[in-house]
Enzyme design. Structure first.
Site, PDB file in Angstrom:
ATOM      1  N   PRO A   1       0.828  -1.213   0.000  1.00 10.69           N
ATOM      2  CG  PRO A   1      -0.026  -1.045   2.160  1.00 10.69           C
ATOM      3  CD  PRO A   1       0.684  -1.990   1.247  1.00 10.69           C
ATOM      4  N   PRO A   2       0.259   2.413  -0.322  1.00 12.75           N
ATOM      5  CG  PRO A   2      -1.088   3.940  -1.449  1.00 12.75           C
ATOM      6  CD  PRO A   2      -1.133   2.615  -0.770  1.00 12.75           C
ATOM      7  N   GLY A   3       2.776   4.582   1.056  1.00 14.17           N
ATOM      8  CA  GLY A   3       3.336   5.109   2.297  1.00 14.17           C
ATOM      9  C   GLY A   3       4.109   4.122   3.142  1.00 14.17           C
TER      10      GLY A   3
ATOM     11  CB  SER B   1     -12.294 -12.380   2.154  1.00 10.91           C
ATOM     12  OG  SER B   1     -12.479 -11.011   1.897  1.00 10.91           O
TER      13      SER B   1
ATOM     14  N   GLY C   1       7.061   2.844   2.274  1.00 12.39           N
ATOM     15  CA  GLY C   1       8.499   3.036   2.093  1.00 12.39           C
ATOM     16  C   GLY C   1       9.084   2.319   0.897  1.00 12.39           C
ATOM     17  CE  LYS C   2       4.739   0.819  -3.145  1.00 10.67           C
ATOM     18  NZ  LYS C   2       3.935   1.483  -2.104  1.00 10.67           N
TER      19      LYS C   2
ATOM     20  CE  LYS D   1      -8.692 -10.112   3.609  1.00  9.70           C
ATOM     21  NZ  LYS D   1      -9.369 -11.321   3.132  1.00  9.70           N
TER      22      LYS D   1
END
Length: 781
Positions: free
Chosen positions: A365-367, A687, A369-370, A730
């Site tokens: 997900p964004p943020g 799910s 640290g990729k 999750k």
């Protein structure tokens, strides 16, 4: 051709019945001469009988141009011209040549017969001309336009101009000009049908003016082309003369300084064989060009690129494993899998220098640290770092470059990045690879197949360079939020490392170690001017942000730093301690509250877990029943898969109603409504099946679901619990929300190795393989 003596014909002498000869490629005007070739047998018979009588025939234009259908009376216009056959000659091949002169306009009253040729009863039209100043002005203007046309048009004799000036009748002048200028058959027929002389003059003037504009434009284009050719031929001739004069004087032609500079660059660069041949060929072309030539700039730009690329220039890798581990730990907290993979790569490089660079893909997900992790990897390896964003790229030329035939052509972003890095082994980050698009300009993801394949990229071909470049030493790293939009052949070439997000404790440590010092420095604050307590940081995380990454947390810290900076700038207190009590002064009221206990305190409400592009999320499922006749209603922007899960859950409950303690007649007298809140957000996926079944069972049995309990899993009609994806995301979402008990599919037990140890200690996990086991755990007694 035997001549026939012309007769003195007046309008009164023209009979009221005329044999009709259709015209399909031209029109005849009164007092004009027209040569005609007649080929049809019935038309030849018409001519023979006319020659034997008064030689007067009617000519009408056919609406259809083909010879097969133009003789049909339905295809003929209603206005034509009576004409006199002046000359006639027959050919050997059943053809007749005529020269006819137009007499008067006529209008067809009715057609009389078709055999052996077409005849018609006609009404002759007598046009009365009235001369006035306006008519004379129109005539004068038309004559001037026509004379100009005869001057510009090579196909018209110049004698036509004086002839037009000598015509005194306005109608005759208009007819003569209309029959001469180059216009369509429909336009000529339109002129023929205009009886009012003034209107006819205006229409012919319009057509003449239009034809004149076309001729003037064509003449201008011809003159321009001729002028350009003359200029280039003159320049070439003068250059050849200058060359011959210098040769006679014994003076060698001086070569531009640039040519020698490029020759030295090529020799110094030690280019590969293929690149050297292409550079020499382009340099040879450049030496034969004049510096003012447009092609000179194209060739020199190409040589600039090919001599600036790092064909053999590389940086030395830092193979000190301990130092690399220290650098990675300094820059990032957590992300153990990614760090371990980099250390493994360094270890292999230490043992085998010629190992190929890996193609890593950081998914998360964004943020989380990729992108910043790519900077840390480059620093740990001691390599240059290059980043390009692929988000929204739709043109294949962005990757492979433009061919040199295009104006302003450039190499692709890969080659441009290597030139900026000045190294052939940088860490090359391709950001947002999941957001690459495709349209009529090509598919950039297909161009990336060669770039991101270690077995192919040793000979990457850029359209602009047109020679191979070795990319096998480059360490490519890609980032993506989701993998679904990446084409399978491209995804197959990459090693995916998932970055799921951070726990609350990890966020607190990251905030104290990285975010707070960075924002404090960015806002001009010193460590003695602002202090965050641990409780304050935790409050920001739990009450103002709920995310897998760290962006909103850093924004919250930045907001507080700005508030403190403004107060210090006003000359107020020099030390500010950020505590639980005063956070709301800077960030406002709490944005996120724990609603799990309140929302699940009644039967029919269950908490599920969902995966999103921004990490895991809690998903509430609410069920209620009302009097009705067994109708199922689903709301909340549910996709097809979730709707099917709800139907399957209801079918399972009805099948096992007796064992669950539910009256079977209950379903016949009640309507059931399942709602998933946040209806504006589309939701789909398998799910939520377990959650829906648990919520329905809670509603039908009037049992409350245990507090602080969430679940995920797919169900079958037989009551089996099937595995789902995104378990780590999750579980971390449940931990952030304060959930104490989780029910997961038995088959997902193997995914627990990715869960942080602290989370494993704080949450109680139940692994179920059957739906009955889930209900025993979830429902209170």
């Amino acid at each position: 051709m035997p001549d026939q003596q012309p007769m003195e014909i007046s309008a009164d002498n023209i009979p009221g019945q005329l044999p009709i000869l259709p015209l399909f490629d031209t029109a005849l005007f009164p007092k004009m001469l027209l040569p005609i070739v007649v080929m049809q047998a019935d038309s030849i018979k018409l001519v023979d009988e006319a020659m034997a009588k008064d030689r007067i025939i009617g000519l009408i234009v056919s609406k259809k141009p083909d010879r097969e259908s133009f003789t049909s009376r339905d295809n003929l216009y209603s206005v034509g011209t009576s004409s006199l056959i002046l000359k006639m000659a027959k050919m050997d091949d059943n053809k007749a040549q005529l020269l006819v002169q137009g007499l008067e306009r006529f209008k067809v009253k009715k057609f009389l017969e078709d055999k052996p040729y077409l005849k018609a009863e006609v009404e002759h039209i007598k046009v009365v001309e009235k001369r006035n100043k306006e008519i004379e002005a129109l005539m004068s203007n038309l004559v001037s336009l026509f004379i100009r046309i005869t001057e510009l048009s090579p196909g018209l004799p110049t004698e036509f101009g004086p002839m037009a000036r000598s015509i005194q009748e306005a109608g005759t002048l208009a007819d003569m000009v209309a029959s001469t200028i180059n216009t369509s058959l429909e336009e000529k027929q339109k002129i023929l049908e205009i009886l009012d002389v003034k209107k006819r003059l205006l229409e012919v003037s319009r057509l003449t003016n239009q034809q004149l504009e076309i001729l003037e434009l064509g003449n201008k284009i011809q003159s321009q082309i001729k002028g350009d050719m003359d200029k280039s031929q003159r320049e070439y001739y003068l250059r050849q003369q200058l060359k011959a004069i210098k040769k006679e004087l014994g003076e060698e032609e001086e070569k531009p300084v640039e040519i020698e500079e490029y020759r030295m660059k090529i020799a110094k660069k030690n280019l590969p064989e293929e690149a050297r041949k292409e550079a020499d060929r382009e340099l040879d072309r450049l030496s034969r060009m004049h510096p003012s030539s447009a092609e000179y700039t194209v060739a020199s730009t190409y040589l600039d690129w090919i001599t600036a690329l790092p064909w053999h220039d590389s940086t030395n890798d830092n193979l000190d494993i301990k130092k690399a581990i220290k650098i990675l730990d300094e820059d990032h907290f957590g992300l153990e899998k990614a760090k371990q993979r980099i250390i493994e790569y360094l270890a292999v490089r230490k043992l085998k220098n010629d190992s190929k660079g890996p193609i890593l893909c950081f998914e998360g997900p964004p943020g989380v640290g990729k992108t910043s992790l790519g900077h840390s990897i480059a620093r740990a390896l001691g390599r240059k770092f290059v980043r390009i964003s692929l988000g929204g790229i739709r043109d294949e030329a962005e990757i492979r470059g433009h061919r040199r035939t295009y104006v302003g052509a450039l190499p692709g972003r890969i080659i441009q990045g290597l030139r900026r890095a000045e190294s052939n082994n940088p860490v090359f980050m391709l950001d947002e690879i999941d957001k690459v698009g495709s349209d009529f300009r090509g598919d950039p993801s297909s161009a990336l197949l060669e770039v991101l394949d270690p077995e192919q990229n040793f000979s990457f071909s850029d359209h602009y360079l047109d020679v191979s470049f070795d990319l096998s030493n480059v360490m490519f790293i890609t980032t993506a939020n989701i993998l679904d939009t990446i084409p399978p052949p491209l995804l197959d070439r990459m090693e995916v490392l998932k970055l799921a997000g951070y726990t609350e404790d990890e966020k607190i440590k990251i905030a104290n170690r990285y975010l707070i010092p960075r924002q404090r420095k960015a806002h001009g604050l010193k460590s003695g001017q602002i202090v965050f307590t641990k409780g304050a940081v935790q409050k920001i995380i739990t009450s103002y942000t709920r995310e897998a990454g760290l962006r909103n947390l850093e924004r919250g810290v930045a907001n507080i730093c700005r508030g403190v900076a403004s107060k210090i700038a006003e000359g107020k207190s020099r030390l500010y301690t950020i505590k639980l009590e005063n956070i709301s002064k800077y960030l406002g009221p709490e944005k996120i509250s724990s609603e799990a206990k309140e929302r699940t305190s009644t039967p029919g409400v269950a908490m599920g877990l969902a995966w999103t592009q921004t990490g895991g999320e809690l998903l509430f499922v609410e069920a209620t029943a009302m009097k009705g006749n067994n109708k199922l209603t689903l709301t909340g922007q549910l996709g097809d898969v979730m709707k099917e899960s709800a139907t399957a859950a209801l079918s399972f409950i009805r099948t096992n109603a007796a064992s669950l303690g539910i009256d079977e007649k209950y379903f016949e007298t009640h309507d059931i409504h399942i709602h998933v809140p946040a209806g504006a957000i589309p939701k789909d996926g398998p799910s939520a099946g377990v959650t829906m079944l648990t919520a329905l069972t809670s509603l039908f049995t009037n049992k409350i679901i245990k507090k602080d309990l969430a679940m995920t899993g797919e169900i079958t009609l037989r009551g089996l619990v099937l595995p789902v994806g995104g378990i780590k995301e999750k579980v971390l979402a449940a931990h952030r929300a304060g959930i104490k008990t989780l029910i997961l599919p038995k088959w997902n037990e193997k995914d627990m190795v990715d869960i942080p140890k602290k989370v494993l200690k704080e949450i109680r996990f139940h692994f179920a393989s059957k739906m009955m086991d889930v209900l025993k755990i979830a429902l209170s007694k």
